[in-house]
Write an enzyme that holds these catalytic residues in place. Structure first.
Site, mmCIF file in Angstrom:
data_model
loop_
_atom_site.group_PDB
_atom_site.id
_atom_site.type_symbol
_atom_site.label_atom_id
_atom_site.label_comp_id
_atom_site.label_asym_id
_atom_site.label_seq_id
_atom_site.Cartn_x
_atom_site.Cartn_y
_atom_site.Cartn_z
ATOM 1 N N THR A 43 -10.255 2.983 -3.441
ATOM 2 C CA THR A 43 -8.948 2.666 -4.024
ATOM 3 C C THR A 43 -8.411 1.346 -3.480
ATOM 4 O O THR A 43 -7.557 0.731 -4.106
ATOM 5 C CB THR A 43 -7.943 3.787 -3.714
ATOM 6 O OG1 THR A 43 -8.092 4.134 -2.332
ATOM 7 C CG2 THR A 43 -8.200 5.012 -4.568
ATOM 8 N N ASP A 182 -10.549 -0.938 6.026
ATOM 9 C CA ASP A 182 -11.070 -0.772 7.386
ATOM 10 C C ASP A 182 -10.267 -1.571 8.410
ATOM 11 O O ASP A 182 -9.904 -1.068 9.473
ATOM 12 C CB ASP A 182 -12.543 -1.186 7.438
ATOM 13 C CG ASP A 182 -13.373 -0.515 6.351
ATOM 14 O OD1 ASP A 182 -12.969 0.567 5.878
ATOM 15 O OD2 ASP A 182 -14.410 -1.078 5.974
HETATM 16 C C1 GLA Z 1 -15.925 0.551 2.786
HETATM 17 C C2 GLA Z 1 -15.144 -0.742 2.570
HETATM 18 C C3 GLA Z 1 -13.677 -0.464 2.346
HETATM 19 C C4 GLA Z 1 -13.456 0.601 1.283
HETATM 20 C C5 GLA Z 1 -14.367 1.807 1.519
HETATM 21 C C6 GLA Z 1 -14.295 2.809 0.406
HETATM 22 O O1 GLA Z 1 -15.538 1.144 3.976
HETATM 23 O O2 GLA Z 1 -15.303 -1.581 3.679
HETATM 24 O O3 GLA Z 1 -12.998 -1.648 2.023
HETATM 25 O O4 GLA Z 1 -13.642 0.074 0.001
HETATM 26 O O5 GLA Z 1 -15.711 1.432 1.693
HETATM 27 O O6 GLA Z 1 -13.047 3.410 0.365
#
Ligand code: GLA
Length: 392
Positions: A43, A182
């Site tokens: 999302t 993250d």
């Molecule tokens: C990875 C990416 C994030 C996010 C997640 C899925 O962790 O680094 O930015 O898109 O996948 O929610």
């Protein structure tokens, strides 16, 4: 909760490592955690909602100052320092693991730091964030380095901006088309809480989780199936979401909600429709999870976690048999809720379970993996922890 600042913790290791490698004392040590995303997957790059927490595994960076304009970085994984002159730092000049810390230095410049007038630094990193487990070991590096340099160089960026700096490093220097989840989790999280983030505005609300008080634990099952965000599936999902938004006449899927699904089904091909349906329903599940936590406490959120996994498995198609098995076994063992976490195609599943059931669930998952002929997973509990900080 694990104390990473004590003897043998990553903070002490980083300080000792800097002294050993560069023969100088650290003038400071900063650290940042990995994350578990409780709910709200894929999302973030759709301007939507996410609800992660920081885990009690961190990356620490010790910093030594220099009189010239050279930056050197080293870590336990790569003992030979990588050295670069600040005048020569462009995305093309760095590669390998040093793209994470050096990418952050470059990205700080792109956000307005006057890199032409700062002195160089020596950086040494140590981490106990599992690598390749989908727990954001890379964001932990980026966030620790961003916070350290922001303070050391007196840049005065706020944390949402430092999160964007980390994302830019990841997108442009590392080359992974990831969103803001993250780095935001690593920089904005607080102990015993989740952080509810609106990825459009980066407004963040810290929401107490009360897991321990409710007798609950978060069990992580690292399937040890390698995921790679720089390639394949992740980028393809992102492209589908963009195509869906374009066909539906919005700048991002954030502008749509469950009420738009009927129209979406008429307009889109089946696959794009299912990708879009995951995003629209997942945004709603994040909102529902946060509300349920506020109103009814952590035992009320399990249904949303379970539904999120089904949506990722069937609509977004980012799960793998190992993740599905971990989730199923946890649910059968009485979990409040369970789902894969992170980008998918491997990595980890999480289960919210009674602390008293941790051992039984672990054994059940281990034997189910053995029966299925899967690689033995790594299984451990994590505690919601503090975001990036200066340790000394
Ligand atoms: C990875 C990416 C994030 C996010 C997640 C899925 O962790 O680094 O930015 O898109 O996948 O929610």
């Amino acid at each position: 909760m694990q104390d990473t600042t004590g003897e043998g913790g990553v903070t002490a290791l980083a300080a000792a490592g800097l002294e050993r490698r560069y023969g100088r004392r650290a003038i400071g040590v900063w650290s940042a955690p990995g994350r578990v995303n409780l709910i709200g997957e894929h999302t973030d790059y759709n301007d939507g909602f996410v609800f992660p927490f920081a885990i009690d595994h961190r990356t620490a960076v010790a910093l030594g100052d220099r009189d010239d304009r050279v930056v050197r970085v080293s870590s336990a994984f790569a003992p030979e320092p990588v050295s670069i002159h600040l005048d020569e730092l462009v995305p093309e000049s760095v590669s390998g693991w040093s793209a994470y810390p050096l990418g952050v230095v470059w990205a700080l410049g792109r956000f307005g730091a006057d890199l032409a007038h700062v002195r160089g630094v020596d950086l040494h990193l140590e981490s106990d964030v599992p690598v390749g487990a989908g727990l954001s070991s890379s964001a932990a590096i980026e966030s620790a380095v961003a916070l350290a340099l922001d303070e050391h160089w007196g840049l005065g960026f706020d944390r949402p901006t430092l999160a964007k700096v980390g994302r830019l490093a990841e997108n442009r220097v590392v080359g992974a088309p990831t969103g803001i989840l993250d780095q935001s989790a690593s920089l904005l999280a607080q102990a015993d809480a989740g952080v509810f983030i609106d990825c459009r505005s980066l407004d963040a609300e810290v929401v107490p989780l009360h897991f321990a008080e409710a007798g609950l634990a978060i069990l992580v099952v690292d399937t040890r199936v390698e995921h790679a965000h720089a390639t394949g599936g992740y980028a393809a999902r992102r492209a589908s979401c963009e195509a869906g938004a374009l066909a539906l006449g919005v700048s991002s899927l954030r502008d749509l909600g469950p009420a738009d699904l009927e129209r979406a089904q008429r307009v889109l091909d089946d696959e794009t429709f299912r990708r879009v349906r995951h995003i629209l329903t997942e945004n709603q599940r994040v909102l529902d999870t946060v509300r349920a936590l506020h109103e009814r406490g952590p035992r009320a959120i399990g249904g949303y976690l379970d539904a999120s996994h089904v949506s990722m498995r069937d609509d977004f198609e980012i799960s793998v048999p190992e993740l599905d098995l971990a989730v199923e076994v946890a649910q059968r063992s009485g979990a409040v809720g369970a789902r894969m976490t992170g980008g998918g195609f491997g990595g980890s599943a999480i289960a919210l379970i009674d602390a008293a059931r941790v051992d039984k669930t672990r054994s059940a998952v281990l034997s189910a993996f053995a029966d299925a002929g899967f690689t033995t997973p790594k299984i451990f509990t994590v505690a919601p922890s503090q975001g990036a900080r200066r340790d000394r």
